[in-house]
Write an enzyme that holds these catalytic residues in place. Structure first.
Site, PDB file in Angstrom:
ATOM      1  N   ARG A 159      -2.977 -10.480  11.234  1.00 53.88           N
ATOM      2  CA  ARG A 159      -2.923 -11.922  11.496  1.00 53.88           C
ATOM      3  C   ARG A 159      -2.531 -12.201  12.947  1.00 53.88           C
ATOM      4  NH1 ARG A 159       1.390 -12.582   6.732  1.00 53.88           N
ATOM      5  NH2 ARG A 159       0.201 -10.761   6.078  1.00 53.88           N
ATOM      6  N   LYS A 175       4.224   2.427   7.134  1.00 57.17           N
ATOM      7  CA  LYS A 175       3.740   2.490   5.751  1.00 57.17           C
ATOM      8  C   LYS A 175       4.162   3.805   5.105  1.00 57.17           C
ATOM      9  CE  LYS A 175      -0.519  -0.216   6.377  1.00 57.17           C
ATOM     10  NZ  LYS A 175      -0.258  -1.265   5.392  1.00 57.17           N
TER      11      LYS A 175
HETATM   12  N1  BES Z   1      -4.182  -3.567   6.632  1.00 52.91           N
HETATM   13  C1  BES Z   1      -3.167  -4.032   5.762  1.00 52.91           C
HETATM   14  C2  BES Z   1      -3.723  -4.622   4.465  1.00 52.91           C
HETATM   15  C3  BES Z   1      -4.437  -3.668   3.538  1.00 52.91           C
HETATM   16  C4  BES Z   1      -3.777  -3.076   2.488  1.00 52.91           C
HETATM   17  C5  BES Z   1      -5.781  -3.439   3.699  1.00 52.91           C
HETATM   18  C6  BES Z   1      -4.454  -2.238   1.634  1.00 52.91           C
HETATM   19  C7  BES Z   1      -6.457  -2.601   2.836  1.00 52.91           C
HETATM   20  C8  BES Z   1      -5.793  -2.000   1.797  1.00 52.91           C
HETATM   21  C9  BES Z   1      -2.346  -5.106   6.447  1.00 52.91           C
HETATM   22  O1  BES Z   1      -2.210  -4.978   7.813  1.00 52.91           O
HETATM   23  C10 BES Z   1      -0.967  -5.030   5.872  1.00 52.91           C
HETATM   24  O2  BES Z   1      -0.327  -4.038   6.067  1.00 52.91           O
HETATM   25  N2  BES Z   1      -0.567  -6.068   5.162  1.00 52.91           N
HETATM   26  C11 BES Z   1       0.706  -6.110   4.539  1.00 52.91           C
HETATM   27  C12 BES Z   1       1.323  -7.441   4.833  1.00 52.91           C
HETATM   28  C13 BES Z   1       2.791  -7.522   4.503  1.00 52.91           C
HETATM   29  C14 BES Z   1       3.590  -6.641   5.429  1.00 52.91           C
HETATM   30  C15 BES Z   1       3.240  -8.950   4.626  1.00 52.91           C
HETATM   31  C16 BES Z   1       0.493  -5.906   3.051  1.00 52.91           C
HETATM   32  O3  BES Z   1      -0.524  -6.358   2.517  1.00 52.91           O
HETATM   33  O4  BES Z   1       1.331  -5.256   2.436  1.00 52.91           O
HETATM   34 MN    MN Z   2      -0.623  -3.700   8.345  1.00 54.51          MN
END
Ligand code: BES
Ligand code: MN
Ligand code: ZN
Length: 493
Positions: free
Chosen positions: A345, A271
């Site tokens: 997931r 990230k």
């Molecule tokens: N934990 C994150 C989602 C999240 C984002 C929670 C902001 C709380 C605040 C999750 O694991 C994630 O990174 N999701 C990605 C999925 C994508 C890579 C398909 C996302 O939402 O960008």
């Molecule tokens: Mn994630």
């Protein structure tokens, strides 16, 4: 700091700090009117001067009011409308905020319209307690105006006996919310997977049976989707099973499953740095499940419940999972990991499969801070929900309205499901930029058989939450009151 609350018969307070209520006509209940009668014209004059009109949730703070023996009189507006349980809860929060650092206070819990039901009084107390919560255990120098000891608050109400009884249960639920908030607030260097498991094990004190599966046990069960996420971390994964058996022996349990990513760096698909610290809250689903188990056990709910949480840390490392890796989940399905940041997931795939396979629950509800996309869609005002069962999700929506932990249903369909097909395996773990919350839910559904199921995406509601009357912000404890209500209304006895 959490206040020390007690209930007593309504009576005119003679000294100290008092909290009273008036409606938008500045009318009050009998005891409050008695009190104010001792200082003729005080309220009207002060209200006029301060521009206080009794609007709902507004306050008027009178220091050393002339004609009364009180040090402070806090007047809170009830507005014009009829008040619900969540209104009283918010008013409790407003009262606690107004009391501030006072060491003690007396509340005259009454309204001009008549007596206040015991449930409303308990809701008010819950609002006070939750507003008192703050996460300050790592502040070695406390704020100057912060209280140094818990405020002693006596709530005077017409049905003190009934209120005490209702509070005995509601207090257990508030403790569940507090536990969930603590877990979400704790930084990931403290709340590792192992520490989280330990805190779940502490529920044994309330009569919850807790089982902790380690890496070896999960390998044996072939939970390779979950294990793949964990393999880049120095701290090993855990799967915690919590069981509360308050129902009839052998009655089918209901099940709750939580995503417990104690920190989500994104893994190799790392990230960006901005706000990455928020990802300490990526176990908000698991925190809600743990808080819920606490709540149900504390109030001795007459139901059999299983809580399952998948605890992992998602780190980049020489041993970490790569984009393009293909893993075989416990169900036997193969998954191409396109993006290591779509890890929640993968954890849930195995946790859900395991839960339905082992416990054959009457329903299965999972909570997860699953997608940033749900924040874009619904902000922090509603959690996104997805379901294969109209009746169950309808009940959940009702519980959401009753607790103000609101949910909004989003669709599932074959067309969306297709978006996670891949030539290389049975499915891939991302579905592209569009409909991100829905394709994540479609992925989960591939691990759910014919059990009634709801997925609650709490990415916008469990963490980084705004301040409200009953929360100082960030960790909300979202989900505990919602699911406690669902269980209480439909699945007990
Ligand atoms: N934990 C994150 C989602 C999240 C984002 C929670 C902001 C709380 C605040 C999750 O694991 C994630 O990174 N999701 C990605 C999925 C994508 C890579 C398909 C996302 O939402 O960008
Ligand atoms: Mn994630
Ligand atoms: Zn995540």
């Amino acid at each position: 700091m959490l206040p020390k609350l007690s209930f007593s018969k309504l009576s005119v307070p003679g000294k100290g700090v008092a909290v009273v209520f008036v409606n938008d006509k500045l009318s009050a209940g009998a005891v409050t009117s008695d009190l104010l009668g001792g200082a003729e014209g005080l309220l009207a004059r002060a209200a006029e001067t301060a521009g206080f009109s009794g609007k709902a949730r507004t306050t008027l703070d009178l220091i050393a009011p002339a004609g009364l023996g009180l040090d402070r009189l806090i007047v809170i507006g009830l507005g014009a409308e009829e008040l619900s349980e969540t209104d009283w809860m918010a008013l409790g929060g407003v009262a606690m905020g107004a009391i501030g650092s006072a060491k003690a206070a007396t509340v005259c819990l009454e309204a001009p319209g008549g007596d206040i039901a015991a449930e409303m009084a308990a809701a008010f107390a819950m609002g006070m307690k939750l507003r008192g919560y703050s996460f300050d255990r790592y502040k070695s120098r406390k704020d100057e105006d912060a209280p140094t000891e818990p405020a002693r608050v006596e709530i005077g109400t017409s049905d003190a006996k009934g209120a005490k009884k209702a509070w005995a249960e509601a207090d257990g639920v508030s403790d569940g919310v507090v536990l969930a908030r603590d877990l979400v607030n704790e930084p990931a260097n403290v709340l590792t997977t192992l520490e989280f498991a330990k805190r779940a094990q502490a529920l044994a004190d309330l009569g919850v049976e807790v089982e902790v599966l380690d890496e070896k046990a999960m390998k044996k069960l072939k939970m390779n989707a979950l294990l793949g996420v964990a393999q880049g971390s120095e701290t090993p994964p855990r799967l915690v099973v919590m069981r509360w058996n308050g129902g009839k022996k052998d009655a089918q349990p209901v099940a709750f499953v939580g995503k417990g990513v104690v920190f989500d760096t994104g893994g190799i698909s790392i990230k960006p740095a901005a706000s990455m610290e928020d990802m300490k809250g990526d176990m908000g689903g698991a925190a809600a499940v743990t808080g819920l188990m606490h709540a149900l056990a504390a109030r001795k709910a007459k139901v059999n419940v299983v809580g399952v949480i998948g605890l992992v840390e998602n780190m980049p490392d020489g041993k970490a999972q790569r984009p393009g890796d293909i893993v075989t989940a416990m169900s036997g399905a193969t998954i191409e990991v396109i993006n290591t940041d779509a890890e929640g997931r993968l954890v849930l795939a195995d946790a859900l499969w395991y839960t339905q396979d082992r416990f054959k629950p009457a329903f299965m509800i999972n909570l997860a801070t699953l997608t940033g996309a749900v924040l874009v869609a619904l902000g922090s005002q509603h959690a996104g929900v997805f379901s294969n069962d109209d009746a169950l999700v309808g009940r959940l929506a009702e519980a959401g309205a009753a607790t103000d932990e609101k949910v909004w249903r989003l669709p599932l369909s074959k067309e969306y499901d297709k978006l996670i097909d891949t030539p290389n395996a049975d499915m891939k773990n991302t579905g592209g930029r569009m409909a991100g919350s829905i394709t994540a839910a479609q992925f989960l559904q591939r691990f759910v058989n014919d059990v009634p199921w709801v997925h609650i995406d709490v990415a916008g509601t469990a963490m980084a939450s705004p301040k409200t009357e009953t929360s100082k912000g960030w960790a909300s404890g979202y989900g505990v009151r919602l699911l406690d209500r669902l269980v209480r209304e439909h699945y007990e006895g």
